[in-house]
Scaffold this active site. Structure first.
Site, PDB file in Angstrom:
ATOM      1  N   TYR A 131       0.812  -1.221   0.000  1.00 54.47           N
ATOM      2  CA  TYR A 131       0.000   0.000   0.000  1.00 54.47           C
ATOM      3  C   TYR A 131       0.848   1.274   0.000  1.00 54.47           C
ATOM      4  CZ  TYR A 131      -4.844  -1.563   0.952  1.00 54.47           C
ATOM      5  OH  TYR A 131      -6.111  -2.061   0.866  1.00 54.47           O
ATOM      6  N   HIS A 225     -10.394  -2.468  -7.731  1.00 56.03           N
ATOM      7  CA  HIS A 225     -11.524  -2.166  -6.822  1.00 56.03           C
ATOM      8  C   HIS A 225     -12.362  -1.002  -7.366  1.00 56.03           C
ATOM      9  CE1 HIS A 225      -9.071  -4.660  -4.310  1.00 56.03           C
ATOM     10  NE2 HIS A 225      -8.347  -3.694  -3.760  1.00 56.03           N
ATOM     11  N   ASP A 284      -9.403 -10.623  -5.140  1.00 57.39           N
ATOM     12  CA  ASP A 284      -8.904 -10.144  -3.843  1.00 57.39           C
ATOM     13  C   ASP A 284      -8.818 -11.295  -2.857  1.00 57.39           C
ATOM     14  OD1 ASP A 284      -7.828  -8.261  -2.151  1.00 57.39           O
ATOM     15  OD2 ASP A 284      -9.683  -7.169  -1.779  1.00 57.39           O
TER      16      ASP A 284
END
Length: 387
Positions: A131, A225, A284
């Site tokens: 991230y 996403h 995911d």
């Protein structure tokens, strides 16, 4: 020894009709509408599919192979995903990644798990980074990781428009993207920047600015996403015609949520007129599906699995869409974006990653690299520590 698969209703992923296939040494050796004459002494098996659909193995580009989660303390870290949790749902190729927790989980452990899945029979690659910036790497450099580490094909999932991100600036993203692009050129790899999109109102604005203010090619930006908010999905549909491939997550969506399910997103993407080849769908798998309040505290959580891919496929087929129209976003589109030349299609010379669907559009037989992993819905091959 060879395997002869007869009377398959072949989707390669385009519809080919009833075909016969010869498989050996992990590859598809021959595909023909006419029966293939092979000396029986060379055959390990002859399987008559009696007209059942045969499709390419699914390519899942977003999987937390080491386990995801951890957003509500150490006790919420998920375990690594076992081999049969992929193959049971027709997934024969995965790309692993780190997520929110790129502190206690590392690129080294991600590489190790990727190689373990390869040893167990799956085809597996991974993204470097996580991230946050500076990006988590093994060699100290994103470019060096991609160039020097065989399984690493790009960078991901870097978080943007999310309260869990490191709030990267435009200059930081541009410099990092240039490293990824050049590394892809040097190594003949995908060189893709796989971007986690959060719920933030900035949405895809950081990507649009990179495309407007740099010379970087659109194909290297792969936001995922994008169906988590309806307005964000509209942005994604507008981005795709410019050359970027957008990724839908096959997660469950409640009736009151401001999101689109994988099946709804697939339909709306095609209705928008965006290029069909610019859509991928990932699971995911192994990742946390958290719900936060406006203060960033987690209200509840669930975990995704690769079942989301086959659920989405079955739902779209149940709505009347053609198998040949739905399959590319799960197979060929993913393989082409990630430059995996022997994946995502069924043809002579391709890896023998094959899935037979039953009457409910679910995998009943699954072959990975020429080896049956699932037969009649039962796992023949499991991970080292399963069971």
């Amino acid at each position: 020894m060879l395997s002869l698969i007869e009377n398959a209703d072949l989707y390669a992923p385009e519809a080919r009709g009833i075909c016969h296939l010869l498989v050996g040494a992990g590859r598809v050796l021959h595909v023909d509408r006419e029966r293939i004459d092979v000396d029986a002494r060379l055959l390990a098996e002859r399987l008559d599919l009696q007209g059942a659909p045969l499709v390419p193995g699914l390519v899942d580009a977003h999987v937390h192979v080491t386990g995801g989660g951890g957003e509500d303390g150490f006790s919420t870290q998920a375990m690594p995903v076992p081999l049969s949790a992929y193959t049971a749902h027709g997934v024969t190729s995965v790309v692993g990644l780190l997520g929110t927790d790129d502190e206690t989980r590392s690129t080294a452990s991600l590489l190790a798990r990727t190689r373990a899945l390869r040893e167990e029979g799956l085809s597996a690659w991974c993204w470097t980074g996580g991230y946050h910036l500076p990006a988590t790497t093994l060699t100290g450099s994103v470019r060096r990781d991609i160039v020097s580490l065989g399984p690493v094909i790009g960078l991901g999932e870097i978080a943007i428009s999310d309260h869990r991100s490191s709030q990267p600036t435009h200059d930081e993203l541009a410099r990092l993207a240039s490293e990824v692009h050049v590394a892809g050129l040097l190594s003949r790899k995908a060189g893709v920047m796989h971007l986690h999109l959060g719920d933030g109102p900035r949405g895809l604005e950081p990507v649009r600015r990179l495309l407007a203010e740099t010379e970087l090619p659109p194909r290297m930006f792969h936001p995922t996403h994008v169906n988590r908010r309806k307005a964000l999905f509209e942005e994604a549909c507008e981005l795709a015609p410019g050359g970027s491939t957008v990724d839908v997550t096959a997660f469950p969506v409640g009736p009151d949520e401001d999101a689109w399910s994988g099946a709804d997103a697939w339909e709306r993407f095609h209705e928008s007129g965006a290029p069909a080849g610019r859509l991928t769908v990932s699971s995911d798998g192994g990742g946390c599906l958290p719900v936060f309040d406006n203060q960033g505290s987690m209200l509840r959580m669930d975990f995704a699995t690769s079942a989301g891919l086959t659920d989405t496929l079955a739902e779209l087929l149940g709505r009347g869409h053609e198998l040949a129209a739905v399959l590319p976003c799960l197979t060929r589109n993913v393989a082409e974006l990630l430059r995996l030349p022997r994946k995502g299609r069924i043809a002579a010379g391709m890896d023998a990653d094959l899935v037979v669907l039953d009457t409910r559009h679910r995998p009943c037989h699954v072959m990975a690299r020429g080896r049956w992993m699932v037969r009649d819905g039962r796992a023949l091959v499991t991970g080292t520590f399963e069971g």
